[in-house]
Structures are given as C-alpha cells and as structure tokens.
Design a protein around this motif. Structure first.
Motif, PDB file in Angstrom:
ATOM      1  N   MET A  99     -31.101 -21.670  12.307  1.00 59.95           N
ATOM      2  CA  MET A  99     -31.410 -20.354  11.820  1.00 59.95           C
ATOM      3  C   MET A  99     -30.313 -19.925  10.846  1.00 59.95           C
ATOM      4  N   ALA A 100     -30.698 -19.430   9.694  1.00 63.59           N
ATOM      5  CA  ALA A 100     -29.734 -18.981   8.691  1.00 63.59           C
ATOM      6  C   ALA A 100     -28.946 -17.790   9.232  1.00 63.59           C
ATOM      7  N   PRO A 101     -27.650 -17.697   8.861  1.00 61.61           N
ATOM      8  CA  PRO A 101     -26.810 -16.615   9.392  1.00 61.61           C
ATOM      9  C   PRO A 101     -27.400 -15.217   9.207  1.00 61.61           C
ATOM     10  N   GLU A 102     -28.048 -14.979   8.068  1.00 60.93           N
ATOM     11  CA  GLU A 102     -28.594 -13.639   7.843  1.00 60.93           C
ATOM     12  C   GLU A 102     -29.799 -13.341   8.732  1.00 60.93           C
ATOM     13  N   GLN A 103     -30.344 -14.365   9.380  1.00 61.97           N
ATOM     14  CA  GLN A 103     -31.495 -14.176  10.264  1.00 61.97           C
ATOM     15  C   GLN A 103     -31.107 -14.073  11.734  1.00 61.97           C
ATOM     16  N   LEU A 104     -29.829 -14.244  12.029  1.00 66.88           N
ATOM     17  CA  LEU A 104     -29.397 -14.212  13.428  1.00 66.88           C
ATOM     18  C   LEU A 104     -29.561 -12.823  14.034  1.00 66.88           C
ATOM     19  N   LYS A 105     -30.113 -12.805  15.224  1.00 65.48           N
ATOM     20  CA  LYS A 105     -30.167 -11.579  16.008  1.00 65.48           C
ATOM     21  C   LYS A 105     -28.876 -11.511  16.819  1.00 65.48           C
ATOM     22  N   PRO A 106     -28.503 -10.340  17.276  1.00 65.64           N
ATOM     23  CA  PRO A 106     -27.263 -10.256  18.056  1.00 65.64           C
ATOM     24  C   PRO A 106     -27.420 -10.851  19.459  1.00 65.64           C
ATOM     25  N   ILE A 107     -26.318 -11.382  19.955  1.00 63.48           N
ATOM     26  CA  ILE A 107     -26.226 -11.751  21.370  1.00 63.48           C
ATOM     27  C   ILE A 107     -26.013 -10.441  22.113  1.00 63.48           C
ATOM     28  N   ARG A 108     -26.703 -10.241  23.211  1.00 70.87           N
ATOM     29  CA  ARG A 108     -26.506  -9.020  24.002  1.00 70.87           C
ATOM     30  C   ARG A 108     -25.609  -9.350  25.187  1.00 70.87           C
ATOM     31  N   LEU A 109     -24.457  -8.695  25.234  1.00 77.34           N
ATOM     32  CA  LEU A 109     -23.501  -8.866  26.322  1.00 77.34           C
ATOM     33  C   LEU A 109     -23.670  -7.725  27.311  1.00 77.34           C
ATOM     34  N   TYR A 110     -23.921  -8.076  28.564  1.00 78.43           N
ATOM     35  CA  TYR A 110     -23.993  -7.100  29.646  1.00 78.43           C
ATOM     36  C   TYR A 110     -22.675  -7.169  30.396  1.00 78.43           C
ATOM     37  N   GLY A 111     -21.965  -6.052  30.466  1.00 79.20           N
ATOM     38  CA  GLY A 111     -20.699  -6.089  31.166  1.00 79.20           C
ATOM     39  C   GLY A 111     -19.967  -4.781  31.137  1.00 79.20           C
ATOM     40  N   THR A 112     -18.714  -4.876  31.530  1.00 81.18           N
ATOM     41  CA  THR A 112     -17.810  -3.740  31.542  1.00 81.18           C
ATOM     42  C   THR A 112     -16.398  -4.298  31.398  1.00 81.18           C
ATOM     43  N   ALA A 113     -15.418  -3.436  31.450  1.00 79.48           N
ATOM     44  CA  ALA A 113     -14.030  -3.850  31.246  1.00 79.48           C
ATOM     45  C   ALA A 113     -13.491  -4.547  32.494  1.00 79.48           C
ATOM     46  N   THR A 114     -13.769  -5.841  32.600  1.00 75.76           N
ATOM     47  CA  THR A 114     -13.273  -6.669  33.698  1.00 75.76           C
ATOM     48  C   THR A 114     -12.603  -7.899  33.094  1.00 75.76           C
ATOM     49  N   PRO A 115     -11.786  -8.619  33.852  1.00 75.85           N
ATOM     50  CA  PRO A 115     -11.178  -9.832  33.304  1.00 75.85           C
ATOM     51  C   PRO A 115     -12.213 -10.824  32.758  1.00 75.85           C
ATOM     52  N   ASN A 116     -13.311 -11.032  33.482  1.00 72.56           N
ATOM     53  CA  ASN A 116     -14.326 -11.965  32.993  1.00 72.56           C
ATOM     54  C   ASN A 116     -15.061 -11.398  31.784  1.00 72.56           C
ATOM     55  N   GLY A 117     -15.286 -10.101  31.787  1.00 68.59           N
ATOM     56  CA  GLY A 117     -15.903  -9.472  30.625  1.00 68.59           C
ATOM     57  C   GLY A 117     -15.035  -9.617  29.382  1.00 68.59           C
ATOM     58  N   TYR A 118     -13.722  -9.505  29.563  1.00 71.74           N
ATOM     59  CA  TYR A 118     -12.804  -9.671  28.437  1.00 71.74           C
ATOM     60  C   TYR A 118     -12.869 -11.091  27.873  1.00 71.74           C
ATOM     61  N   LYS A 119     -12.936 -12.090  28.754  1.00 79.87           N
ATOM     62  CA  LYS A 119     -12.986 -13.484  28.288  1.00 79.87           C
ATOM     63  C   LYS A 119     -14.171 -13.696  27.357  1.00 79.87           C
ATOM     64  N   VAL A 120     -15.327 -13.221  27.777  1.00 82.06           N
ATOM     65  CA  VAL A 120     -16.536 -13.392  26.962  1.00 82.06           C
ATOM     66  C   VAL A 120     -16.440 -12.559  25.687  1.00 82.06           C
ATOM     67  N   SER A 121     -15.951 -11.317  25.792  1.00 79.51           N
ATOM     68  CA  SER A 121     -15.818 -10.449  24.619  1.00 79.51           C
ATOM     69  C   SER A 121     -14.889 -11.058  23.572  1.00 79.51           C
ATOM     70  N   ILE A 122     -13.795 -11.615  24.035  1.00 76.77           N
ATOM     71  CA  ILE A 122     -12.838 -12.240  23.104  1.00 76.77           C
ATOM     72  C   ILE A 122     -13.496 -13.413  22.387  1.00 76.77           C
ATOM     73  N   PHE A 123     -14.225 -14.245  23.125  1.00 71.36           N
ATOM     74  CA  PHE A 123     -14.878 -15.386  22.482  1.00 71.36           C
ATOM     75  C   PHE A 123     -15.941 -14.928  21.483  1.00 71.36           C
ATOM     76  N   LEU A 124     -16.695 -13.901  21.839  1.00 73.72           N
ATOM     77  CA  LEU A 124     -17.687 -13.358  20.905  1.00 73.72           C
ATOM     78  C   LEU A 124     -17.010 -12.831  19.636  1.00 73.72           C
ATOM     79  N   GLU A 125     -15.884 -12.164  19.784  1.00 75.05           N
ATOM     80  CA  GLU A 125     -15.141 -11.668  18.618  1.00 75.05           C
ATOM     81  C   GLU A 125     -14.645 -12.822  17.742  1.00 75.05           C
ATOM     82  N   GLU A 126     -14.167 -13.882  18.384  1.00 75.39           N
ATOM     83  CA  GLU A 126     -13.699 -15.050  17.622  1.00 75.39           C
ATOM     84  C   GLU A 126     -14.848 -15.681  16.835  1.00 75.39           C
ATOM     85  N   LEU A 127     -16.000 -15.827  17.479  1.00 76.00           N
ATOM     86  CA  LEU A 127     -17.165 -16.378  16.774  1.00 76.00           C
ATOM     87  C   LEU A 127     -17.566 -15.485  15.603  1.00 76.00           C
ATOM     88  N   LYS A 128     -17.545 -14.182  15.824  1.00 75.15           N
ATOM     89  CA  LYS A 128     -17.910 -13.227  14.774  1.00 75.15           C
ATOM     90  C   LYS A 128     -16.945 -13.313  13.589  1.00 75.15           C
TER      91      LYS A 128
END
Length: 141
Positions: A1-30
């Motif tokens: 899929m071309a980058p301009e066609q990508l839909k967002p990944i939806r992250l379900y979470g809150t401010a927890t250590p595991n939530g931070y791990k996923v959020s950080i990786f999503l930010e790095e990918l972005k």
C-alpha cells in the motif's frame, strides 16, 4: 500500500509502561516512514473500561495495550511484544528497527530472545514489585 493510502494504526491504551513501549515504537515508525500514522483511543483503568465487552472483542484478556490495524481489515493485536513484532513485520519495511529473519537470522533470533526475556521476565517482576510495594505491611489503625 502506498504511504499516502495508509490508514492509521489505532492504539488502545493509557499511560502505562507497556503503553509507552508501543507508543515509542509507533513514534519511531512515524518519524522514519512517510505516511505512517497512528491514533490513540484512551482506555480508562479507573472505570475498568478494559473489561467492557467492546474492548474484550479487541483483547480477550482485557489488558492494555492493544492495536487495531485498519490497513488489514481491522486486524487486532494484543500483548506488548506481539504488537511490536507485528508492527516491525508489517511496517518496518527497510528493517530500520528490526532484523530480516531470512538474511539476518542470528541477529533476528537474538532480538527475539531479549524481547521475550523482557516481556516474560523483567516486565512482570517490575509490575509485581510496584504492586506489592504499594500494599501496607501493618494493620495500623
């Protein structure tokens, strides 16, 4: 899929250590992949929202975090290590944050070993220490 066609990944979470791990990786990918996006849907621990029926359809364990991949028909992934491995497999196409399991098999295996060690060993021990250190040790009245 071309980058301009990508839909967002939806992250379900809150401010927890595991939530931070996923959020950080999503930010790095972005930061590295143009067009990669994600959105956050906060889930409230206070109201025990992670145990509500709508969320249990996303994660039957009723734990945070989880993601829904809207680019793959609303595919759900739960458990922090599984989420990070899934995101690397599908969105780290240049292996900027991961290893190619075919061409870098030893490095890939070593990364998995450390991922599972942290996920199954250190993470739970830290959570237990946090939980039990918050419990009073006497019945002071």
């Amino acid at each position: 899929m071309a980058p301009e066609q990508l839909k967002p990944i939806r992250l379900y979470g809150t401010a927890t250590p595991n939530g931070y791990k996923v959020s950080i990786f999503l930010e790095e990918l972005k930061a590295v992949y143009p067009g990669f996006r994600y959105e956050v849907q906060a889930v409230s621990f206070r109201s025990n929202e992670q145990k509500e029926s709508w969320y249990l359809k996303i994660n039957p364990n009723g734990r945070l975090p989880a993601i829904m991949d809207l680019n793959r028909g609303g595919f759900n992934v739960f458990e922090t290590a599984a989420i990070i491995l899934y995101l690397a497999q599908h969105y780290d196409t240049e292996h900027r944050f991961s290893f190619d399991p075919v061409n870098e098999a030893d490095a890939f295996s070593e990364a998995l070993q450390w991922t599972f060690f942290i996920h199954g060993g250190i993470g739970p021990m830290q959570a237990q220490a946090h939980h039990f250190n918050g419990i009073p040790t006497s019945n002071a009245a």
